[in-house]
Design a protein around this motif. Sequence first.
Motif, PDB file in Angstrom:
ATOM      1  N   LEU A 139     -43.384 -72.017   6.829  1.00  0.00           N
ATOM      2  CA  LEU A 139     -42.914 -72.166   8.270  1.00  0.00           C
ATOM      3  C   LEU A 139     -43.674 -73.134   8.968  1.00  0.00           C
ATOM      4  CD1 LEU A 139     -40.360 -71.630   9.979  1.00  0.00           C
ATOM      5  CD2 LEU A 139     -41.766 -69.839  11.018  1.00  0.00           C
ATOM      6  N   LEU A 140     -43.115 -74.613   9.186  1.00  0.00           N
ATOM      7  CA  LEU A 140     -44.114 -74.915  10.245  1.00  0.00           C
ATOM      8  C   LEU A 140     -43.400 -74.916  11.958  1.00  0.00           C
ATOM      9  CD1 LEU A 140     -44.610 -78.514   8.558  1.00  0.00           C
ATOM     10  CD2 LEU A 140     -46.010 -76.548   8.818  1.00  0.00           C
ATOM     11  N   LEU A 141     -44.167 -74.520  12.704  1.00  0.00           N
ATOM     12  CA  LEU A 141     -43.768 -74.222  14.135  1.00  0.00           C
ATOM     13  C   LEU A 141     -44.331 -75.120  15.161  1.00  0.00           C
ATOM     14  CD1 LEU A 141     -42.199 -71.932  15.377  1.00  0.00           C
ATOM     15  CD2 LEU A 141     -44.328 -70.583  15.532  1.00  0.00           C
ATOM     16  N   SER A 142     -43.635 -75.627  16.023  1.00  0.00           N
ATOM     17  CA  SER A 142     -43.948 -76.478  17.096  1.00  0.00           C
ATOM     18  C   SER A 142     -43.763 -75.738  18.429  1.00  0.00           C
ATOM     19  CB  SER A 142     -43.113 -77.598  17.056  1.00  0.00           C
ATOM     20  OG  SER A 142     -43.439 -78.379  16.019  1.00  0.00           O
ATOM     21  N   LEU A 143     -44.902 -75.593  19.311  1.00  0.00           N
ATOM     22  CA  LEU A 143     -44.716 -74.669  20.527  1.00  0.00           C
ATOM     23  C   LEU A 143     -44.873 -75.651  21.658  1.00  0.00           C
ATOM     24  CD1 LEU A 143     -47.053 -71.764  19.357  1.00  0.00           C
ATOM     25  CD2 LEU A 143     -44.581 -71.910  19.414  1.00  0.00           C
ATOM     26  N   ALA A 144     -44.277 -75.370  22.655  1.00  0.00           N
ATOM     27  CA  ALA A 144     -44.284 -76.302  23.942  1.00  0.00           C
ATOM     28  C   ALA A 144     -45.704 -76.221  24.286  1.00  0.00           C
ATOM     29  CB  ALA A 144     -43.358 -75.552  25.114  1.00  0.00           C
ATOM     30  N   GLU A 145     -46.471 -75.390  24.294  1.00  0.00           N
ATOM     31  CA  GLU A 145     -47.875 -75.026  24.712  1.00  0.00           C
ATOM     32  C   GLU A 145     -49.134 -75.743  23.999  1.00  0.00           C
ATOM     33  OE1 GLU A 145     -45.150 -71.939  26.139  1.00  0.00           O
ATOM     34  OE2 GLU A 145     -45.740 -72.500  24.284  1.00  0.00           O
ATOM     35  N   VAL A 146     -48.514 -76.325  22.730  1.00  0.00           N
ATOM     36  CA  VAL A 146     -49.589 -76.721  21.733  1.00  0.00           C
ATOM     37  C   VAL A 146     -48.993 -78.123  21.168  1.00  0.00           C
ATOM     38  CG1 VAL A 146     -50.425 -76.565  19.598  1.00  0.00           C
ATOM     39  CG2 VAL A 146     -49.811 -74.502  20.798  1.00  0.00           C
ATOM     40  N   SER A 147     -49.919 -79.216  22.019  1.00  0.00           N
ATOM     41  CA  SER A 147     -49.383 -80.757  22.035  1.00  0.00           C
ATOM     42  C   SER A 147     -50.289 -81.498  20.761  1.00  0.00           C
ATOM     43  CB  SER A 147     -49.668 -81.245  22.976  1.00  0.00           C
ATOM     44  OG  SER A 147     -50.779 -81.235  23.586  1.00  0.00           O
TER      45      SER A 147
ATOM     46  N   GLU B 103     -53.474 -61.782  25.060  1.00  0.00           N
ATOM     47  CA  GLU B 103     -52.450 -62.336  24.674  1.00  0.00           C
ATOM     48  C   GLU B 103     -51.739 -63.558  25.597  1.00  0.00           C
ATOM     49  OE1 GLU B 103     -49.414 -59.134  24.466  1.00  0.00           O
ATOM     50  OE2 GLU B 103     -50.383 -57.959  22.841  1.00  0.00           O
ATOM     51  N   LYS B 104     -50.964 -64.437  24.751  1.00  0.00           N
ATOM     52  CA  LYS B 104     -50.353 -65.321  25.472  1.00  0.00           C
ATOM     53  C   LYS B 104     -48.853 -65.405  25.070  1.00  0.00           C
ATOM     54  CE  LYS B 104     -50.969 -70.333  26.339  1.00  0.00           C
ATOM     55  NZ  LYS B 104     -51.786 -71.462  26.200  1.00  0.00           N
ATOM     56  N   THR B 105     -47.950 -65.913  26.041  1.00  0.00           N
ATOM     57  CA  THR B 105     -46.676 -66.230  25.515  1.00  0.00           C
ATOM     58  C   THR B 105     -46.604 -67.852  24.888  1.00  0.00           C
ATOM     59  OG1 THR B 105     -45.901 -64.428  27.047  1.00  0.00           O
ATOM     60  CG2 THR B 105     -44.201 -65.946  26.353  1.00  0.00           C
ATOM     61  N   PHE B 106     -45.633 -67.996  24.319  1.00  0.00           N
ATOM     62  CA  PHE B 106     -45.509 -69.184  23.700  1.00  0.00           C
ATOM     63  C   PHE B 106     -44.007 -69.677  23.530  1.00  0.00           C
ATOM     64  CE2 PHE B 106     -49.546 -67.870  21.733  1.00  0.00           C
ATOM     65  CZ  PHE B 106     -50.431 -69.127  21.966  1.00  0.00           C
ATOM     66  N   THR B 107     -43.531 -70.679  23.793  1.00  0.00           N
ATOM     67  CA  THR B 107     -42.101 -71.134  23.628  1.00  0.00           C
ATOM     68  C   THR B 107     -41.834 -72.107  22.332  1.00  0.00           C
ATOM     69  OG1 THR B 107     -41.668 -70.932  26.017  1.00  0.00           O
ATOM     70  CG2 THR B 107     -39.945 -72.184  24.857  1.00  0.00           C
ATOM     71  N   VAL B 108     -41.092 -71.698  21.362  1.00  0.00           N
ATOM     72  CA  VAL B 108     -40.725 -72.348  20.119  1.00  0.00           C
ATOM     73  C   VAL B 108     -40.015 -73.609  20.776  1.00  0.00           C
ATOM     74  CG1 VAL B 108     -39.550 -72.416  18.114  1.00  0.00           C
ATOM     75  CG2 VAL B 108     -40.667 -70.402  18.760  1.00  0.00           C
ATOM     76  N   THR B 109     -40.367 -74.756  20.407  1.00  0.00           N
ATOM     77  CA  THR B 109     -39.585 -76.113  20.342  1.00  0.00           C
ATOM     78  C   THR B 109     -38.870 -76.467  19.106  1.00  0.00           C
ATOM     79  OG1 THR B 109     -41.647 -77.587  20.092  1.00  0.00           O
ATOM     80  CG2 THR B 109     -40.932 -77.004  22.391  1.00  0.00           C
ATOM     81  N   ALA B 110     -39.545 -76.101  17.817  1.00  0.00           N
ATOM     82  CA  ALA B 110     -38.932 -76.577  16.893  1.00  0.00           C
ATOM     83  C   ALA B 110     -39.575 -75.660  15.581  1.00  0.00           C
ATOM     84  CB  ALA B 110     -39.172 -78.089  16.255  1.00  0.00           C
ATOM     85  N   ALA B 111     -38.838 -75.317  14.601  1.00  0.00           N
ATOM     86  CA  ALA B 111     -39.291 -74.745  13.361  1.00  0.00           C
ATOM     87  C   ALA B 111     -38.585 -75.402  12.100  1.00  0.00           C
ATOM     88  CB  ALA B 111     -38.986 -73.103  13.395  1.00  0.00           C
ATOM     89  N   ARG B 112     -39.321 -75.602  11.121  1.00  0.00           N
ATOM     90  CA  ARG B 112     -38.877 -75.952   9.982  1.00  0.00           C
ATOM     91  C   ARG B 112     -39.629 -75.725   8.664  1.00  0.00           C
ATOM     92  NH1 ARG B 112     -41.732 -81.048   8.164  1.00  0.00           N
ATOM     93  NH2 ARG B 112     -43.462 -81.527   9.781  1.00  0.00           N
ATOM     94  N   GLN B 113     -38.908 -75.670   7.601  1.00  0.00           N
ATOM     95  CA  GLN B 113     -39.657 -75.204   6.224  1.00  0.00           C
ATOM     96  C   GLN B 113     -40.243 -76.467   5.748  1.00  0.00           C
ATOM     97  OE1 GLN B 113     -40.006 -72.104   4.674  1.00  0.00           O
ATOM     98  NE2 GLN B 113     -39.199 -71.322   6.443  1.00  0.00           N
ATOM     99  N   HIS B 114     -41.483 -76.205   5.009  1.00  0.00           N
ATOM    100  CA  HIS B 114     -42.352 -77.537   4.363  1.00  0.00           C
ATOM    101  C   HIS B 114     -42.971 -76.676   3.273  1.00  0.00           C
ATOM    102  CE1 HIS B 114     -44.145 -81.252   3.901  1.00  0.00           C
ATOM    103  NE2 HIS B 114     -45.418 -80.519   4.103  1.00  0.00           N
ATOM    104  N   ALA B 115     -42.720 -77.201   2.158  1.00  0.00           N
ATOM    105  CA  ALA B 115     -43.383 -76.898   0.957  1.00  0.00           C
ATOM    106  C   ALA B 115     -43.476 -75.093   0.954  1.00  0.00           C
ATOM    107  CB  ALA B 115     -44.734 -77.409   0.909  1.00  0.00           C
TER     108      ALA B 115
END
Length: 172
Positions: free
Chosen positions: A62-70, A47-59
């Motif tokens: 849900l499209l999700l951006s995480l601080a730990e994923v660049s 397991e790993k903890t992630f922090t949401v930086t943005a979320a938006r609907q697309h088609a």
Amino acid sequence: MDLVVGRVVKSHGIRGELVVDVRTDDPEARFAQDVSLRGRLPKGGGEKTFTVTAARQHAGRLLLSLAEVSDRTAADALRGTLFLIDSADVESGDDPDEFYDHELEGLPVSTVQGDEVGTVSSVLHLPGGEVLTVRTPDDREVLIPFVRQIVPVVTRERIEVDPPDGLLDPEA
């Protein structure tokens, strides 16, 4: 007990966005900016903890951006990750006809005549509707469509079923 609120389907674009299959009735709160998500990584990755930086609907997804994923490579590595919450963090609603899966799992199931059927082991969400998976005393698995005609009584303590002929019969 852990509840799944989302599953990473795939990466999107080159900046590390994730396409998420939402499994919660409150995605705006569960995937809000700055929310911490507990992720169970695929293939026994822990397991790993992630922090949401943005979320938006697309088609419709849900499209999700995480601080730990660049980037896309990091996003691709998360395919299949399950985002989890503790069931204790979920409030049951006031509607007596609405239940979360974890509230049904473990409940005893009997016929309306009082015959023991077994215990709910899981709830399947299929395209045709929900189905209760019931483990019988002789360790069989019975699938019962979760519709009012077959499951007329559901309380927080028990479930009663009125099965059509052959539904519970192991020979059928």
